[in-house]
Design a protein around this motif. Sequence first.
Motif, PDB file in Angstrom:
ATOM      1  N   LEU A  60       0.855  -1.198   0.000  1.00 35.86           N
ATOM      2  CA  LEU A  60       0.000   0.000   0.000  1.00 35.86           C
ATOM      3  C   LEU A  60       0.883   1.237   0.000  1.00 35.86           C
ATOM      4  N   GLU A  63      -3.345   6.251   0.584  1.00 42.91           N
ATOM      5  CA  GLU A  63      -4.770   6.132   0.877  1.00 42.91           C
ATOM      6  C   GLU A  63      -5.387   7.516   0.858  1.00 42.91           C
ATOM      7  N   THR A  65      -8.225   9.479   2.115  1.00 45.59           N
ATOM      8  CA  THR A  65      -9.277   9.382   3.129  1.00 45.59           C
ATOM      9  C   THR A  65      -9.501  10.755   3.753  1.00 45.59           C
ATOM     10  N   LYS A  70     -13.440   6.868   3.054  1.00 41.70           N
ATOM     11  CA  LYS A  70     -12.274   6.339   2.342  1.00 41.70           C
ATOM     12  C   LYS A  70     -12.616   6.446   0.855  1.00 41.70           C
ATOM     13  N   TYR A  72     -10.116   6.058  -1.991  1.00 44.04           N
ATOM     14  CA  TYR A  72      -9.424   5.016  -2.766  1.00 44.04           C
ATOM     15  C   TYR A  72      -8.079   4.694  -2.123  1.00 44.04           C
ATOM     16  N   SER A  73      -7.567   3.504  -2.473  1.00 40.99           N
ATOM     17  CA  SER A  73      -6.247   3.072  -2.008  1.00 40.99           C
ATOM     18  C   SER A  73      -5.397   2.733  -3.224  1.00 40.99           C
ATOM     19  N   TYR A  75      -1.867   0.719  -4.574  1.00 39.59           N
ATOM     20  CA  TYR A  75      -0.859  -0.300  -4.274  1.00 39.59           C
ATOM     21  C   TYR A  75       0.166  -0.330  -5.404  1.00 39.59           C
ATOM     22  N   TYR A  86     -13.705   3.097  -3.702  1.00 42.08           N
ATOM     23  CA  TYR A  86     -14.852   2.728  -2.872  1.00 42.08           C
ATOM     24  C   TYR A  86     -16.095   3.532  -3.219  1.00 42.08           C
ATOM     25  N   ASN A 245      -0.407  13.303  -5.301  1.00 43.42           N
ATOM     26  CA  ASN A 245      -0.294  12.037  -4.555  1.00 43.42           C
ATOM     27  C   ASN A 245       1.182  11.915  -4.204  1.00 43.42           C
ATOM     28  N   TYR A 247       3.430  10.191  -2.707  1.00 44.79           N
ATOM     29  CA  TYR A 247       4.069   9.009  -2.141  1.00 44.79           C
ATOM     30  C   TYR A 247       5.298   8.609  -2.948  1.00 44.79           C
TER      31      TYR A 247
ATOM     32  N   ASN B  30      -0.955   9.748   2.813  1.00 41.21           N
ATOM     33  CA  ASN B  30      -2.344   9.791   3.272  1.00 41.21           C
ATOM     34  C   ASN B  30      -3.051  11.118   3.083  1.00 41.21           C
TER      35      ASN B  30
END
Lengths: 288, 90
Positions: A60, A63, A65, A70, A72-73, A75, A86, A245, A247, B30
């Motif tokens: 993961l 996320e 949220t 929530k 979406y997630s 991976y 979701y 995003n 990440y 997050n």
Amino acid sequence: MPTNITISIADFSIRLISDAAVSLEEGYLPFVISRDIDDTDITIECFQGIPSVPFPLTDLVFEATNETRKFYSIYRTANGLGFVMYNQQTTDEIQQIAMLDNTFSNWTVYLNPEDDGSLLPLKYPFGPIVMYYLTVKAQAVLIHASCIFDGEKGRIFTGFSGNGKSTMSKLWADEGNLVINDDRLFIRKMDAGYFVYNTPMYYIDKPKKTTLDGIHLISHSQENKIKKLSGAMAVSKVMAFCIQNNYDKEYIHNHLNFLSELCTKVPVYELGFVPDTNIVDFIKSNES
Amino acid sequence: MDLQTLYKLKTKFVAREVGNEMILVPLTGNVAQMSELFTLNETARFIWQNTNENTTLADIENLMTAEFDIDPETAKQDIEKFMKLLESML
């Protein structure tokens, strides 16, 4: 009934293909193009039915949220990225599963049909996700902002929620100017310079585009005041309102590079404003 | 406080020089929209640029006292303050 639909958002061409019937929310309809395009920027292959998640749920990376929902997630997978999205009514029911390959060009999405039997693949949040990943592969960003074209210049107004983006749009519209959009925009670097584009919304609006000639970071104030920003301050303040995003270091580097160059070519201002139409002339007279 | 912690914190950010300034963007998993980024002042930038995997606290303190004409205690406080700032961004 097999489907092959091409839409053009911010001069990106997006092809949706499926063996099933595919429909689009009404906000996307003005962006559908009828002419044939040989080389699309991305392809989204749509499949009916949600399988068990076809990638391991171990890596993961992100996320989306908030306190109550929530969305979406994401991976990391062997070939790219996997997305679990979701249902926004039930929050824990999976609405779509999607995969994006390492080239950021080919999507596969699985979803259940609507009541009329058709697939609605770009249903929120997948549509905005697709738009975001266009910015990862191109010289572009998505920004929460309003944008106005006054017949000569295109200006972006951005700021925190409640700082007056929609108010500013209305004031310029009242003075006869064109609102490109007052919520979410693409900024792209093209051969001819920087351009701003609207994106499909929940309501119908035709595709619009303008040159980008100024960025204003707005807030309400007791008096109209404007200050030009430069360097790291300008870049960091504009970036704070871009959709990200964060990440992946490479995505951040790309956006930082894009915005660093943008802020040397397009002036950035801090603008405090009183919400009346005098602000239109104030801006035109005080930009440097 | 140890420099390994600072180095680990450093790996959770992306830095970009803009002119003579530096921007840090936190790697976060997050949030969809960031509300804060920050630009480094001269001291923070110096600490950032001189911290690597093998640096010790004493190394940075010595470099800072030489560069900014400050005493070791002030240098130590500046490093601590910077680490807290980084932690608050994650």
